[in-house]
Write a protein that holds these residues in place. Sequence first.
Motif, PDB file in Angstrom:
ATOM      1  N   SER A 176      -2.217   3.133  -0.705  1.00 29.45           N
ATOM      2  CA  SER A 176      -2.233   3.550  -2.118  1.00 29.45           C
ATOM      3  C   SER A 176      -1.417   2.619  -3.005  1.00 29.45           C
ATOM      4  CB  SER A 176      -1.704   4.984  -2.245  1.00 29.45           C
ATOM      5  OG  SER A 176      -2.500   5.885  -1.526  1.00 29.45           O
ATOM      6  N   THR A 177      -0.350   2.029  -2.462  1.00 30.99           N
ATOM      7  CA  THR A 177       0.547   1.191  -3.283  1.00 30.99           C
ATOM      8  C   THR A 177       0.416  -0.286  -2.952  1.00 30.99           C
ATOM      9  OG1 THR A 177       2.375   1.461  -1.688  1.00 30.99           O
ATOM     10  CG2 THR A 177       2.212   3.075  -3.463  1.00 30.99           C
ATOM     11  N   ARG A 178      -0.676  -0.673  -2.269  1.00 32.00           N
ATOM     12  CA  ARG A 178      -0.783  -2.052  -1.790  1.00 32.00           C
ATOM     13  C   ARG A 178      -0.796  -3.071  -2.926  1.00 32.00           C
ATOM     14  NH1 ARG A 178      -5.693   0.198  -1.920  1.00 32.00           N
ATOM     15  NH2 ARG A 178      -7.548  -1.027  -2.417  1.00 32.00           N
ATOM     16  N   LYS A 179      -1.396  -2.701  -4.069  1.00 28.97           N
ATOM     17  CA  LYS A 179      -1.438  -3.640  -5.196  1.00 28.97           C
ATOM     18  C   LYS A 179      -0.069  -3.773  -5.851  1.00 28.97           C
ATOM     19  CE  LYS A 179      -6.308  -2.706  -6.167  1.00 28.97           C
ATOM     20  NZ  LYS A 179      -7.286  -2.161  -7.154  1.00 28.97           N
ATOM     21  N   GLU A 180       0.606  -2.650  -6.003  1.00 34.17           N
ATOM     22  CA  GLU A 180       1.930  -2.656  -6.641  1.00 34.17           C
ATOM     23  C   GLU A 180       2.971  -3.326  -5.744  1.00 34.17           C
ATOM     24  OE1 GLU A 180       5.346   0.568  -8.034  1.00 34.17           O
ATOM     25  OE2 GLU A 180       3.336   1.234  -7.494  1.00 34.17           O
ATOM     26  N   ASN A 181       2.963  -2.977  -4.455  1.00 31.82           N
ATOM     27  CA  ASN A 181       3.960  -3.506  -3.518  1.00 31.82           C
ATOM     28  C   ASN A 181       3.561  -4.825  -2.883  1.00 31.82           C
ATOM     29  OD1 ASN A 181       5.479  -1.213  -4.001  1.00 31.82           O
ATOM     30  ND2 ASN A 181       4.746  -0.138  -2.179  1.00 31.82           N
ATOM     31  N   GLY A 287     -21.618  10.058   0.761  1.00 38.39           N
ATOM     32  CA  GLY A 287     -21.152  11.066  -0.184  1.00 38.39           C
ATOM     33  C   GLY A 287     -19.876  10.620  -0.884  1.00 38.39           C
ATOM     34  N   ASN A 288     -18.850  11.488  -0.867  1.00 43.59           N
ATOM     35  CA  ASN A 288     -17.583  11.169  -1.536  1.00 43.59           C
ATOM     36  C   ASN A 288     -16.572  10.517  -0.605  1.00 43.59           C
ATOM     37  OD1 ASN A 288     -18.473  12.348  -3.971  1.00 43.59           O
ATOM     38  ND2 ASN A 288     -17.912  14.393  -3.234  1.00 43.59           N
ATOM     39  N   ALA A 289     -17.003  10.148   0.588  1.00 42.51           N
ATOM     40  CA  ALA A 289     -16.059   9.588   1.567  1.00 42.51           C
ATOM     41  C   ALA A 289     -15.649   8.170   1.225  1.00 42.51           C
ATOM     42  CB  ALA A 289     -16.675   9.617   2.973  1.00 42.51           C
ATOM     43  N   TYR A 290     -16.457   7.458   0.452  1.00 40.14           N
ATOM     44  CA  TYR A 290     -16.202   6.035   0.177  1.00 40.14           C
ATOM     45  C   TYR A 290     -15.912   5.800  -1.291  1.00 40.14           C
ATOM     46  CZ  TYR A 290     -16.937   0.981   0.014  1.00 40.14           C
ATOM     47  OH  TYR A 290     -16.791  -0.375  -0.183  1.00 40.14           O
ATOM     48  N   GLY A 295     -12.295   0.269  -2.379  1.00 38.70           N
ATOM     49  CA  GLY A 295     -12.604  -0.236  -1.048  1.00 38.70           C
ATOM     50  C   GLY A 295     -11.988   0.595   0.056  1.00 38.70           C
ATOM     51  N   ILE A 296     -11.895   1.912  -0.161  1.00 36.81           N
ATOM     52  CA  ILE A 296     -11.259   2.814   0.810  1.00 36.81           C
ATOM     53  C   ILE A 296     -12.279   3.836   1.298  1.00 36.81           C
ATOM     54  CG2 ILE A 296      -9.473   4.558   1.155  1.00 36.81           C
ATOM     55  CD1 ILE A 296      -7.819   3.149  -0.972  1.00 36.81           C
ATOM     56  N   TYR A 297     -12.367   3.999   2.600  1.00 42.53           N
ATOM     57  CA  TYR A 297     -13.263   4.985   3.212  1.00 42.53           C
ATOM     58  C   TYR A 297     -12.431   6.046   3.919  1.00 42.53           C
ATOM     59  CZ  TYR A 297     -16.885   7.088   6.142  1.00 42.53           C
ATOM     60  OH  TYR A 297     -17.733   7.979   6.736  1.00 42.53           O
ATOM     61  N   LYS A 339      -7.555   7.164   6.074  1.00 46.26           N
ATOM     62  CA  LYS A 339      -8.094   6.258   5.052  1.00 46.26           C
ATOM     63  C   LYS A 339      -8.141   4.850   5.645  1.00 46.26           C
ATOM     64  CE  LYS A 339      -6.391   8.984   1.145  1.00 46.26           C
ATOM     65  NZ  LYS A 339      -7.710   9.507   0.811  1.00 46.26           N
ATOM     66  N   LEU A 340      -9.294   4.219   5.539  1.00 45.90           N
ATOM     67  CA  LEU A 340      -9.492   2.879   6.075  1.00 45.90           C
ATOM     68  C   LEU A 340      -9.829   1.925   4.943  1.00 45.90           C
ATOM     69  CD1 LEU A 340     -11.688   3.661   9.209  1.00 45.90           C
ATOM     70  CD2 LEU A 340      -9.229   3.263   9.159  1.00 45.90           C
ATOM     71  N   LEU A 341      -9.217   0.742   4.970  1.00 47.65           N
ATOM     72  CA  LEU A 341      -9.595  -0.317   4.044  1.00 47.65           C
ATOM     73  C   LEU A 341     -10.861  -0.992   4.576  1.00 47.65           C
ATOM     74  CD1 LEU A 341      -6.165  -2.018   3.308  1.00 47.65           C
ATOM     75  CD2 LEU A 341      -7.536  -0.688   1.719  1.00 47.65           C
TER      76      LEU A 341
END
Length: 343
Positions: A176-181, A287-290, A295-297, A339-341
């Motif tokens: 969740s914080t990969r862009k910020e951190n 559905g709503n899984a992706y 880019g998170i499944y 959650k998978l990238l």
Amino acid sequence: MEKQFPKNVRQIGNVSDSPKIYVEDYVDTFLNQLCDKTEEEPQGAFLIGEKGMTDGQDCVYISGALKISDIKREGNKVDLPEETMEKAMKECKEYFGNKALLGWCLIFPGHAMAVDEQMASVHEKQFPEENSIFVIKDPKEKEELFFAYKYKDLMQINGHYVYYEKNPDMQNYMISTRKENKVTPSEPVADRAAKDFRNLVREKLEKSDQKQNNKVLYAASTLLLVVILVIGVTMVNNYDKIKAVQTSIEKLSASVAGEGTTKTDEKVTAGEEKNSVNEEDIQEAVGNAYDAEEGIYTVQKGDTLASISKKIYGDLSQVNAIKKMNGLSNGNLIYIGQKLLLP
């Protein structure tokens, strides 16, 4: 209920001191990644987890970490502002639920690997509880020292444990914080031993799963043969029926022998037949899984890396890429809600 010692651990240094400190592998990875991103200004992380007694020993279990948003620096002195502490409390509740702030880790380029008076003062102010933890790390050498707050002072702890277990809270925080951190679970771990350790644990889990599958297959095969035997006995006086039983046995034996590969072969064949899908097909399949934008499944019931690759990309070509991005070695080790990238 008293907490049990983690089963999958590796020892770092001399662990004879008290409290016993256990650091989950994702946390260890995250702190090392912060070291890689530290240049001139100090960085740090709040340590999340729980304390307690296990088999009569004081233990600290560090299962999460939050990057410190702001560290004030004046020369060689650092401080943690109150607004930084307030933000940490909110993030701790958001990502780690009822877990508590146990201490902090400081990555200070050019500073001696030792606790000075200012650091001790900051720790005593923000973490005055017995057995709270302070860690100081050298960003270049990846060296680290652990301290526990005891007897109104920071006492050095000469060793600790790194342990491995499913840690969706920490993994989700890193994603969740990969862009910020600017750190994610997919980045390489500088401590090679940590990777080797995680792979060893996964191999053990895979072997355990294989043994379980073999037991199920053996039980099913035994039951099948018993049924065939009963049928054969009741038909012993009828030559034509005996021939039919013999034919059935041959077919069933061939089926049992090939059962282990049939599903995999079907998946591969299906993947080869369909090499591409459009966006509407993807949306209908997942559905709503992706979350395509991020880019998170989110793993659903019955998912494997192969089935995810097929749903998103139309074939099995991205299985290895998904493994690499998420530090996985086997699709059977994913779990519902993880959650998978995706590449």
